[in-house]
Design a protein around this motif. Sequence first.
Motif, PDB file in Angstrom:
ATOM      1  N   VAL A  60       0.840  -1.200   0.000  1.00 48.03           N
ATOM      2  CA  VAL A  60       0.000   0.000   0.000  1.00 48.03           C
ATOM      3  C   VAL A  60       0.874   1.248   0.000  1.00 48.03           C
ATOM      4  O   VAL A  60       0.640   2.186  -0.774  1.00 48.03           O
ATOM      5  CB  VAL A  60      -0.978  -0.004   1.197  1.00 48.03           C
ATOM      6  CG1 VAL A  60      -1.701   1.341   1.328  1.00 48.03           C
ATOM      7  CG2 VAL A  60      -1.982  -1.145   1.068  1.00 48.03           C
ATOM      8  N   ALA A  61       1.892   1.263   0.834  1.00 47.24           N
ATOM      9  CA  ALA A  61       2.779   2.432   0.902  1.00 47.24           C
ATOM     10  C   ALA A  61       3.490   2.670  -0.426  1.00 47.24           C
ATOM     11  O   ALA A  61       3.588   3.806  -0.904  1.00 47.24           O
ATOM     12  CB  ALA A  61       3.793   2.253   2.035  1.00 47.24           C
ATOM     13  N   ALA A  62       3.993   1.601  -1.050  1.00 48.15           N
ATOM     14  CA  ALA A  62       4.691   1.742  -2.329  1.00 48.15           C
ATOM     15  C   ALA A  62       3.737   2.195  -3.432  1.00 48.15           C
ATOM     16  O   ALA A  62       4.097   3.030  -4.268  1.00 48.15           O
ATOM     17  CB  ALA A  62       5.363   0.425  -2.709  1.00 48.15           C
ATOM     18  N   TRP A  63       2.545   1.655  -3.452  1.00 49.16           N
ATOM     19  CA  TRP A  63       1.569   2.060  -4.471  1.00 49.16           C
ATOM     20  C   TRP A  63       1.171   3.524  -4.305  1.00 49.16           C
ATOM     21  O   TRP A  63       0.909   4.213  -5.286  1.00 49.16           O
ATOM     22  CB  TRP A  63       0.355   1.160  -4.428  1.00 49.16           C
ATOM     23  CG  TRP A  63       0.588  -0.214  -4.988  1.00 49.16           C
ATOM     24  CD1 TRP A  63       1.741  -0.719  -5.520  1.00 49.16           C
ATOM     25  CD2 TRP A  63      -0.373  -1.258  -5.066  1.00 49.16           C
ATOM     26  NE1 TRP A  63       1.557  -2.015  -5.921  1.00 49.16           N
ATOM     27  CE2 TRP A  63       0.261  -2.386  -5.654  1.00 49.16           C
ATOM     28  CE3 TRP A  63      -1.698  -1.384  -4.678  1.00 49.16           C
ATOM     29  CZ2 TRP A  63      -0.395  -3.586  -5.885  1.00 49.16           C
ATOM     30  CZ3 TRP A  63      -2.357  -2.584  -4.908  1.00 49.16           C
ATOM     31  CH2 TRP A  63      -1.708  -3.669  -5.503  1.00 49.16           C
TER      32      TRP A  63
ATOM     33  N   THR B 171      -1.409   2.797  12.824  1.00 50.42           N
ATOM     34  CA  THR B 171      -2.535   3.738  12.873  1.00 50.42           C
ATOM     35  C   THR B 171      -3.658   3.216  11.979  1.00 50.42           C
ATOM     36  O   THR B 171      -3.649   3.466  10.760  1.00 50.42           O
ATOM     37  CB  THR B 171      -2.095   5.147  12.414  1.00 50.42           C
ATOM     38  OG1 THR B 171      -0.880   5.498  13.081  1.00 50.42           O
ATOM     39  CG2 THR B 171      -3.163   6.182  12.718  1.00 50.42           C
ATOM     40  N   PRO B 172      -4.624   2.503  12.554  1.00 48.24           N
ATOM     41  CA  PRO B 172      -5.679   1.884  11.749  1.00 48.24           C
ATOM     42  C   PRO B 172      -6.418   2.852  10.825  1.00 48.24           C
ATOM     43  O   PRO B 172      -6.723   2.511   9.681  1.00 48.24           O
ATOM     44  CB  PRO B 172      -6.624   1.288  12.787  1.00 48.24           C
ATOM     45  CG  PRO B 172      -5.773   1.067  13.985  1.00 48.24           C
ATOM     46  CD  PRO B 172      -4.764   2.180  13.976  1.00 48.24           C
ATOM     47  N   ARG B 173      -6.680   4.039  11.283  1.00 49.53           N
ATOM     48  CA  ARG B 173      -7.408   5.008  10.449  1.00 49.53           C
ATOM     49  C   ARG B 173      -6.595   5.385   9.203  1.00 49.53           C
ATOM     50  O   ARG B 173      -7.143   5.493   8.108  1.00 49.53           O
ATOM     51  CB  ARG B 173      -7.743   6.265  11.270  1.00 49.53           C
ATOM     52  CG  ARG B 173      -8.452   7.334  10.526  1.00 49.53           C
ATOM     53  CD  ARG B 173      -9.821   6.886  10.131  1.00 49.53           C
ATOM     54  NE  ARG B 173     -10.437   7.963   9.357  1.00 49.53           N
ATOM     55  CZ  ARG B 173     -11.488   7.822   8.623  1.00 49.53           C
ATOM     56  NH1 ARG B 173     -12.097   6.662   8.577  1.00 49.53           N
ATOM     57  NH2 ARG B 173     -11.974   8.823   7.942  1.00 49.53           N
ATOM     58  N   LEU B 174      -5.288   5.571   9.362  1.00 47.27           N
ATOM     59  CA  LEU B 174      -4.442   5.865   8.204  1.00 47.27           C
ATOM     60  C   LEU B 174      -4.419   4.681   7.237  1.00 47.27           C
ATOM     61  O   LEU B 174      -4.416   4.881   6.017  1.00 47.27           O
ATOM     62  CB  LEU B 174      -3.014   6.188   8.645  1.00 47.27           C
ATOM     63  CG  LEU B 174      -2.726   7.610   9.093  1.00 47.27           C
ATOM     64  CD1 LEU B 174      -1.267   7.752   9.526  1.00 47.27           C
ATOM     65  CD2 LEU B 174      -3.056   8.614   8.009  1.00 47.27           C
ATOM     66  N   ALA B 175      -4.396   3.470   7.760  1.00 45.29           N
ATOM     67  CA  ALA B 175      -4.403   2.285   6.899  1.00 45.29           C
ATOM     68  C   ALA B 175      -5.680   2.239   6.067  1.00 45.29           C
ATOM     69  O   ALA B 175      -5.632   1.999   4.858  1.00 45.29           O
ATOM     70  CB  ALA B 175      -4.259   1.016   7.739  1.00 45.29           C
ATOM     71  N   GLU B 176      -6.805   2.484   6.687  1.00 44.59           N
ATOM     72  CA  GLU B 176      -8.076   2.482   5.958  1.00 44.59           C
ATOM     73  C   GLU B 176      -8.104   3.587   4.905  1.00 44.59           C
ATOM     74  O   GLU B 176      -8.534   3.364   3.767  1.00 44.59           O
ATOM     75  CB  GLU B 176      -9.242   2.624   6.931  1.00 44.59           C
ATOM     76  CG  GLU B 176      -9.434   1.398   7.797  1.00 44.59           C
ATOM     77  CD  GLU B 176     -10.522   1.579   8.846  1.00 44.59           C
ATOM     78  OE1 GLU B 176     -11.322   2.538   8.736  1.00 44.59           O
ATOM     79  OE2 GLU B 176     -10.581   0.758   9.771  1.00 44.59           O
TER      80      GLU B 176
ATOM     81  N   ALA C 170      -7.586   5.247  -0.774  1.00 40.40           N
ATOM     82  CA  ALA C 170      -6.969   6.140  -1.757  1.00 40.40           C
ATOM     83  C   ALA C 170      -6.461   5.389  -2.983  1.00 40.40           C
ATOM     84  O   ALA C 170      -6.230   6.000  -4.025  1.00 40.40           O
ATOM     85  CB  ALA C 170      -5.819   6.911  -1.105  1.00 40.40           C
ATOM     86  N   LEU C 171      -6.307   4.090  -2.878  1.00 43.15           N
ATOM     87  CA  LEU C 171      -5.804   3.295  -4.001  1.00 43.15           C
ATOM     88  C   LEU C 171      -6.877   2.936  -5.021  1.00 43.15           C
ATOM     89  O   LEU C 171      -6.557   2.496  -6.126  1.00 43.15           O
ATOM     90  CB  LEU C 171      -5.183   1.990  -3.491  1.00 43.15           C
ATOM     91  CG  LEU C 171      -3.948   2.096  -2.617  1.00 43.15           C
ATOM     92  CD1 LEU C 171      -3.553   0.718  -2.113  1.00 43.15           C
ATOM     93  CD2 LEU C 171      -2.813   2.746  -3.370  1.00 43.15           C
ATOM     94  N   VAL C 172      -8.130   3.137  -4.673  1.00 40.12           N
ATOM     95  CA  VAL C 172      -9.245   2.658  -5.480  1.00 40.12           C
ATOM     96  C   VAL C 172      -9.143   3.053  -6.953  1.00 40.12           C
ATOM     97  O   VAL C 172      -9.385   2.236  -7.835  1.00 40.12           O
ATOM     98  CB  VAL C 172     -10.593   3.130  -4.884  1.00 40.12           C
ATOM     99  CG1 VAL C 172     -11.747   2.859  -5.827  1.00 40.12           C
ATOM    100  CG2 VAL C 172     -10.823   2.455  -3.551  1.00 40.12           C
TER     101      VAL C 172
ATOM    102  N   SER D 150      -8.746  -6.785  -7.602  1.00 43.80           N
ATOM    103  CA  SER D 150      -9.416  -6.437  -6.357  1.00 43.80           C
ATOM    104  C   SER D 150      -8.558  -6.910  -5.187  1.00 43.80           C
ATOM    105  O   SER D 150      -8.806  -7.970  -4.604  1.00 43.80           O
ATOM    106  CB  SER D 150     -10.797  -7.091  -6.323  1.00 43.80           C
ATOM    107  OG  SER D 150     -11.499  -6.686  -5.180  1.00 43.80           O
ATOM    108  N   PRO D 151      -7.529  -6.134  -4.844  1.00 45.47           N
ATOM    109  CA  PRO D 151      -6.620  -6.585  -3.780  1.00 45.47           C
ATOM    110  C   PRO D 151      -7.308  -6.611  -2.414  1.00 45.47           C
ATOM    111  O   PRO D 151      -8.211  -5.820  -2.141  1.00 45.47           O
ATOM    112  CB  PRO D 151      -5.499  -5.548  -3.813  1.00 45.47           C
ATOM    113  CG  PRO D 151      -6.121  -4.330  -4.395  1.00 45.47           C
ATOM    114  CD  PRO D 151      -7.187  -4.811  -5.346  1.00 45.47           C
ATOM    115  N   ASP D 152      -6.862  -7.529  -1.600  1.00 44.21           N
ATOM    116  CA  ASP D 152      -7.411  -7.685  -0.257  1.00 44.21           C
ATOM    117  C   ASP D 152      -6.337  -7.296   0.758  1.00 44.21           C
ATOM    118  O   ASP D 152      -5.329  -7.983   0.882  1.00 44.21           O
ATOM    119  CB  ASP D 152      -7.843  -9.132  -0.049  1.00 44.21           C
ATOM    120  CG  ASP D 152      -8.421  -9.386   1.333  1.00 44.21           C
ATOM    121  OD1 ASP D 152      -8.623  -8.419   2.094  1.00 44.21           O
ATOM    122  OD2 ASP D 152      -8.661 -10.557   1.656  1.00 44.21           O
ATOM    123  N   PHE D 153      -6.558  -6.202   1.443  1.00 44.82           N
ATOM    124  CA  PHE D 153      -5.612  -5.724   2.451  1.00 44.82           C
ATOM    125  C   PHE D 153      -6.198  -5.873   3.864  1.00 44.82           C
ATOM    126  O   PHE D 153      -5.887  -5.106   4.759  1.00 44.82           O
ATOM    127  CB  PHE D 153      -5.239  -4.261   2.176  1.00 44.82           C
ATOM    128  CG  PHE D 153      -4.491  -4.080   0.890  1.00 44.82           C
ATOM    129  CD1 PHE D 153      -3.201  -4.565   0.748  1.00 44.82           C
ATOM    130  CD2 PHE D 153      -5.077  -3.438  -0.182  1.00 44.82           C
ATOM    131  CE1 PHE D 153      -2.500  -4.408  -0.432  1.00 44.82           C
ATOM    132  CE2 PHE D 153      -4.388  -3.265  -1.376  1.00 44.82           C
ATOM    133  CZ  PHE D 153      -3.102  -3.756  -1.505  1.00 44.82           C
TER     134      PHE D 153
END
Length: 176
Positions: free
Chosen positions: A42-45, A104-109, A114-116, A125-128
């Motif tokens: 997620v961070a790299a994308w 930080t769960p909120r930042l992860a969500e 933001a990747l959508v 359809s990645p599953d994170f």
Amino acid sequence: MSADISPVIASTAQWLLRSYPVTGGALDTALAQAQARQAATVAAWLRYPTAADAALVALVGPGGSARLDWLTGADASGPEAPEEAWRSWVDEVVASWAACLLTTPRLAEDAVAALVDGEHVAGVSPDFRRLTHPDDRDRRAAALLRHPDLLAPVADLHREALVRHLDGDLLDADCA
């Protein structure tokens, strides 16, 4: 598309796991690896949102783990350090953003949301879920990897840039 930055993702996830090791058995190791890999992905994308960005980092390289190793006290640059080429593919900003997402769960969500519309998820359809909604077993398996106090020095390096990026600001020169 993500294959262009797969060395960055794999190396950064590896760095996170070596810096914040798993203390349990094989299942805990697999669960922690999945969480580190999802956070690094997620961070790299987010950091390299287009094919051009991914190609550029593949061409010039991300910078390596030296500063992160020094910051965490795991300096691997001494004379006895093994030659580990994968360390040159660690991206400091990706590691910092991944640390933010893990703690930080909120930042992860927000980051996954933001990747959508991004190029990396086009047609897939990645599953994170292990990153965004870890269960008790996931949390126990990655206790050190998700510990906010332990990851704070790394997460705080580029947290503000991540928050700005998620708020819609373009990446600025200090983190690009």
